[in-house]
Design an enzyme around this catalytic site. Sequence first.
Site: not given
Ligand SMILES: NC(=O)c1ccc[n+]([C@@H]2O[C@H](COP(=O)([O-])OP(=O)(O)OC[C@H]3O[C@@H](n4cnc5c(N)ncnc54)[C@H](O)[C@@H]3O)[C@@H](O)[C@H]2O)c1
Length: 422
Positions: A261
Amino acid sequence: MKISIIGAGYVGLVTGVCFADMGHEIICVDVDQEKVDKINKGIAPIHEENLSEMLKRNKERLTATTDYSVALSQSDITFLCVGTPSRSDGSIDLSYIEEATRFIGQLIKKWHLVVVKSTVVPGTTRDIITPLLEKVSGKKEGKDFSVAMNPEFLREGKAIHDFQYPDRIVIGTRDKKSNDLLKKIYKGINSPIFTVNPTVAEMIKYTSNALLSTKISFANEIGNVCKKVGIDVYDVMEAVGMDHRISPHFLQAGAGFGGSCFPKDVAALISFGSNKGLKMFLLDAVMNVNDTQPLKMIELLEKHVPHIKDKKIAVLGLAFKPDTDDIRESRSIPLIQELLDKGAEVSAFDPIASGNMKKVFPHINYPSSVAETLQDAMGCLILTEWEEFSHIDFSPMQKPVVIDGRHIITSQNDIIYEGLCW
Ligand SMILES: NC(=O)c1ccc[n+]([C@@H]2O[C@H](COP(=O)([O-])OP(=O)(O)OC[C@H]3O[C@@H](n4cnc5c(N)ncnc54)[C@H](O)[C@@H]3O)[C@@H](O)[C@H]2O)c1
């Protein structure tokens, strides 16, 4: 309530299990079949405290699929939780968001609430996601469906706790129906709810991450000055943090911030500002400090081991922080790369993240214990504050030179010890 979650990663899966635990019925959609299979077997695909237990406990209320139509037809609300990575120029890559939005748009039949939980730059929900949904569905936002923005603030490693006990819930909506529905979904979580429009909600998320990153780089810059004059920056920041206008949090100097992030969100905000004709002087500096900080550990190492070419150097800690196996943007990555560029032989250890780091550096050694990693090493660099690193026996090293990037070593007998900023 029946809720579908698109993207079952850190945010999506944690959101799903926590909502399921509150009694909602959840269908997670992910493009990754392996992830979907694991979730359906009650196996957590990521390392996160209490996630496995909660998955098992809520097996009846949470399922996963790769099929959007199954999820959309069986739910009234969809949370969009796919990744929003950086492009090579630092700007936000919305391709996953756009792909998922198109799938959702094709499947909206009756009124549906689409909630954007992914971190997206201000205006994305209003100017990109909503028009795309209208175009693909042929329906009208505010009448046939609604779109809301609900940013997530959880920390990896403490994700379940943070979801269940947030400092605040930010809800960005444009109509009362969506606002009431979102409040109903979160009923049971005891925290203030802050209601704004979707663009403000998006800006709150970026501002929060940018400020936290700024505090870290500020502490590191002050820490670098402290190191030059023999001051422990932790003594300084303890007193500084007692000022209620400042707070003690995120003032712990060290090797810098990583994770999925902070680096990407600061980069995206810099790029966003630049697109609006604004140079982000302060945030540019935040990133510069963060880029150079881990490399200062090698400068300290070379004070004691001047020629590291062909020498074994141990790196302890690969995850970007403890209690996670996530190595995305971990400060250990530029550090290992610099060691390799200088011709060192790198031996690396992490309690749970070595498997992930093997994908980035397949050719370095990953012993299965700290002792083996340290065996005959000429230097040891500590990059993650895993609790088990606080009481390491450095005796397997011939002449222990330890560079601590996380203020974790307490006992310093019989070793040459250098703290990064202390
Ligand atoms: N990881 C954190 O600590 C955190 C905290 C707050 C906000 N965020 C935000 O949340 C969002 C997700 O982050 P994350 O860390 O969970 O990401 P991640 O990469 O762990 O998970 C994303 C998931 O989406 C799936 N995906 C991709 N394209 C897809 C589609 N078209 N249809 C269905 N699934 C699909 C991927 O396979 C993956 O499992 C980002 O915008 C991030 O900035 C993350």
